[in-house]
Design a protein around this motif. Sequence first.
Motif, mmCIF file in Angstrom:
data_model
loop_
_atom_site.group_PDB
_atom_site.id
_atom_site.type_symbol
_atom_site.label_atom_id
_atom_site.label_comp_id
_atom_site.label_asym_id
_atom_site.label_seq_id
_atom_site.Cartn_x
_atom_site.Cartn_y
_atom_site.Cartn_z
ATOM 1 N N ALA A 32 0.807 -1.209 0.000
ATOM 2 C CA ALA A 32 0.000 0.000 0.000
ATOM 3 C C ALA A 32 0.843 1.263 0.000
ATOM 4 O O ALA A 32 0.461 2.286 0.531
ATOM 5 C CB ALA A 32 -0.923 0.012 1.215
ATOM 6 N N LYS A 78 -5.497 -4.731 8.417
ATOM 7 C CA LYS A 78 -6.848 -4.166 8.492
ATOM 8 C C LYS A 78 -7.265 -3.980 9.953
ATOM 9 O O LYS A 78 -7.963 -4.814 10.518
ATOM 10 C CB LYS A 78 -7.842 -5.087 7.769
ATOM 11 C CG LYS A 78 -7.660 -5.167 6.260
ATOM 12 C CD LYS A 78 -8.019 -3.847 5.601
ATOM 13 C CE LYS A 78 -7.848 -3.927 4.092
ATOM 14 N NZ LYS A 78 -8.137 -2.636 3.450
ATOM 15 N N THR A 133 -1.161 -11.739 -9.071
ATOM 16 C CA THR A 133 -2.348 -11.618 -8.228
ATOM 17 C C THR A 133 -2.712 -13.005 -7.735
ATOM 18 O O THR A 133 -3.056 -13.886 -8.526
ATOM 19 C CB THR A 133 -3.517 -10.987 -9.004
ATOM 20 O OG1 THR A 133 -3.155 -9.641 -9.380
ATOM 21 C CG2 THR A 133 -4.780 -10.938 -8.147
ATOM 22 N N VAL A 148 -1.702 -8.343 -5.131
ATOM 23 C CA VAL A 148 -2.304 -7.742 -6.323
ATOM 24 C C VAL A 148 -1.181 -7.121 -7.139
ATOM 25 O O VAL A 148 -0.453 -6.252 -6.638
ATOM 26 C CB VAL A 148 -3.358 -6.676 -5.968
ATOM 27 C CG1 VAL A 148 -3.895 -6.023 -7.242
ATOM 28 C CG2 VAL A 148 -4.504 -7.289 -5.171
ATOM 29 N N LYS A 153 -1.145 -6.661 -0.859
ATOM 30 C CA LYS A 153 -2.235 -5.703 -0.724
ATOM 31 C C LYS A 153 -2.943 -5.818 0.615
ATOM 32 O O LYS A 153 -3.407 -4.821 1.172
ATOM 33 C CB LYS A 153 -3.246 -5.940 -1.854
ATOM 34 C CG LYS A 153 -4.346 -4.896 -1.960
ATOM 35 C CD LYS A 153 -3.817 -3.591 -2.501
ATOM 36 C CE LYS A 153 -4.930 -2.611 -2.780
ATOM 37 N NZ LYS A 153 -4.415 -1.315 -3.282
ATOM 38 N N LEU A 154 -3.067 -7.036 1.131
ATOM 39 C CA LEU A 154 -3.807 -7.259 2.374
ATOM 40 C C LEU A 154 -3.168 -8.414 3.135
ATOM 41 O O LEU A 154 -2.886 -9.467 2.565
ATOM 42 C CB LEU A 154 -5.271 -7.577 2.061
ATOM 43 C CG LEU A 154 -6.257 -7.688 3.211
ATOM 44 C CD1 LEU A 154 -7.683 -7.395 2.724
ATOM 45 C CD2 LEU A 154 -6.240 -9.084 3.840
ATOM 46 N N VAL A 244 -14.579 -6.602 3.260
ATOM 47 C CA VAL A 244 -13.978 -5.934 2.098
ATOM 48 C C VAL A 244 -13.378 -6.911 1.083
ATOM 49 O O VAL A 244 -13.215 -6.556 -0.092
ATOM 50 C CB VAL A 244 -12.892 -4.930 2.541
ATOM 51 C CG1 VAL A 244 -13.503 -3.855 3.441
ATOM 52 C CG2 VAL A 244 -11.733 -5.619 3.250
ATOM 53 N N LEU A 245 -13.048 -8.126 1.509
ATOM 54 C CA LEU A 245 -12.346 -9.049 0.614
ATOM 55 C C LEU A 245 -13.116 -9.374 -0.666
ATOM 56 O O LEU A 245 -12.505 -9.418 -1.748
ATOM 57 C CB LEU A 245 -11.987 -10.335 1.363
ATOM 58 C CG LEU A 245 -11.062 -11.296 0.613
ATOM 59 C CD1 LEU A 245 -9.720 -10.638 0.307
ATOM 60 C CD2 LEU A 245 -10.843 -12.579 1.416
ATOM 61 N N GLY A 247 -14.886 -7.600 -2.540
ATOM 62 C CA GLY A 247 -14.731 -6.524 -3.511
ATOM 63 C C GLY A 247 -13.333 -6.427 -4.081
ATOM 64 O O GLY A 247 -13.096 -5.689 -5.043
ATOM 65 N N MET A 248 -12.397 -7.174 -3.502
ATOM 66 C CA MET A 248 -11.006 -7.141 -3.949
ATOM 67 C C MET A 248 -10.589 -8.418 -4.661
ATOM 68 O O MET A 248 -9.775 -8.393 -5.586
ATOM 69 C CB MET A 248 -10.091 -6.928 -2.735
ATOM 70 C CG MET A 248 -10.383 -5.693 -1.913
ATOM 71 S SD MET A 248 -9.493 -5.672 -0.328
ATOM 72 C CE MET A 248 -7.794 -5.560 -0.873
ATOM 73 N N LEU A 249 -11.138 -9.557 -4.214
ATOM 74 C CA LEU A 249 -10.702 -10.879 -4.688
ATOM 75 C C LEU A 249 -11.718 -11.451 -5.664
ATOM 76 O O LEU A 249 -12.847 -11.766 -5.292
ATOM 77 C CB LEU A 249 -10.533 -11.805 -3.483
ATOM 78 C CG LEU A 249 -10.114 -13.252 -3.745
ATOM 79 C CD1 LEU A 249 -8.791 -13.318 -4.489
ATOM 80 C CD2 LEU A 249 -10.028 -14.016 -2.432
#
Length: 263
Positions: A32, A78, A133, A148, A153-154, A244-245, A247-249
């Motif tokens: 990030a 997070k 990714t 990513v 990213k996380l 949130v995952l 929306g990202m994965l």
Amino acid sequence: MAVALLAAGAVLLAGGGQAASAAVQQVPTTVAGATAGPVTAAGSVVDPVVAPRKTLKLGAKGTAVKWLQSRLAGLGYKPGKADGRYGGTTLTAVWAFQKVNGIKPTSTIGARTWKALENPRTPKVLVPRGKPTRVEVDLTKQIMVFYVDGQQKLISHISSGSGVPYCETAVWQGKSQRFCGSARTPTGDYKTTWRANGWHRSYLGQLYNPIFFNGGIAFHGALSVPLQPASHGCVRLPMNVAEVLPGMLGKGVPVHVRGRFSR
């Protein structure tokens, strides 16, 4: 995978090469955009990160907690909203950070954790030649890392399969049935498949925002994500991460599961 009540007590290396000796060279993270200390960029040096170094315990409030939350978020963890309140959501991010940095997970933020926050490690890459990714699940450390475009990213604390064989009776498809299994999270290489939004009822319990990657095994949110493996085989995530995952994965993303947890 059974749902229980959450216990609130619940890099890329900067290319050194032939660079001029006048520049101070350090290791920036790829998370990030955060930096891990003094960094030379086009001849300029970024000031080192200085932590508050104030001992914090669960339930603490104030600017030191807000600094902690902001720092963790900048490193790819997070901890929830940077509201200056040290609660269960921030705690699970602290656990993940401590495990990555070789610190025994604890709710207390002391000297070792502050020092690591000033000069953090990044998670060990489990699949060096993996797709840019991808998701890596480290069963040994009980963490998940989502990459990513080659960047971490996380990073999240997890609780995987307990390894304790089970037999449970549940009403499924309109009749009482008995289900038995090994409660293992198998190692191997998989891909994300189907998912469900919100709470999804399975024959072994409720899963929040599940993302399946190996048959009936999924990443999913749970109200209990303890330090020890405790699921029937799924990878439990803190609720805010599971929020949130999805929306990202996306679908078809490689998932690599490695390691083994020793009690």
